[in-house]
Design a protein around this motif. Structure first.
Motif, short mmCIF file in Angstrom:
data_model
loop_
_atom_site.label_atom_id
_atom_site.label_comp_id
_atom_site.label_asym_id
_atom_site.label_seq_id
_atom_site.Cartn_x
_atom_site.Cartn_y
_atom_site.Cartn_z
N GLU A 71 -8.29 -1.11 -6.75
CA GLU A 71 -8.52 -1.15 -5.16
C GLU A 71 -8.25 -2.32 -4.65
O GLU A 71 -7.07 -2.75 -4.75
CB GLU A 71 -9.74 -0.38 -4.94
N GLU A 72 -9.23 -3.15 -3.92
CA GLU A 72 -8.89 -4.36 -3.26
C GLU A 72 -9.31 -5.37 -4.10
O GLU A 72 -9.32 -6.73 -3.88
CB GLU A 72 -9.92 -4.38 -2.05
N ASP A 73 -9.74 -5.52 -5.35
CA ASP A 73 -10.12 -6.33 -6.52
C ASP A 73 -9.20 -6.58 -7.24
O ASP A 73 -8.71 -5.78 -8.07
CB ASP A 73 -11.53 -6.12 -7.15
#
Length: 120
Positions: A71-73
């Motif tokens: 996801e965003e990591d």
């Protein structure tokens, strides 16, 4: 009837990106829909598209490093580390480094090309 099975002839998944995938247990090798266990070597500078698989994936790094964008990591695992990524999670796997990455991948339920949902 024996209560065990020793796998010495894994299925080598055909690839076009230089990645070695040897499935020891799973749909392609033992017709097991519950779990797949594969030995993999991702070459330097390898990557694959983002995907949102319908299975959980565990990865254990044997040698080298592997990058995960979850996801965003952005996460980098090194030898001796492992990770579990829940099913239905958007992820990209890559090896942007200068050395091969050798690892074990375990999927539950078993890896299935029709349930990976790779992005174009």
């Amino acid at each position: 009837m024996k209560k065990y099975f020793i796998q010495s002839t894994p299925f080598v998944v055909p690839t076009t990106d230089g990645k070695l995938i040897e499935e020891h247990h799973g749909l392609a090798t033992t017709n097991n829909p519950e779990i797949s266990i594969a030995h993999m070597i991702a070459p330097p500078k390898w990557s694959e598209p983002f995907q949102t698989p319908e299975f959980a994936e565990y990865t254990y790094i044997i040698k080298g490093k592997k990058q995960f964008i979850i996801e965003e990591d952005t996460i980098i695992l090194e030898a001796g580390q492992s990770i579990k990524i829940e099913k239905n999670t958007r992820v990209q796997y890559s090896n942007p480094f200068d050395e091969p990455c050798e690892y074990i991948a375990i999927c539950t339920p078993a890896f299935d090309f029709t349930k990976v949902h790779r992005e174009e």
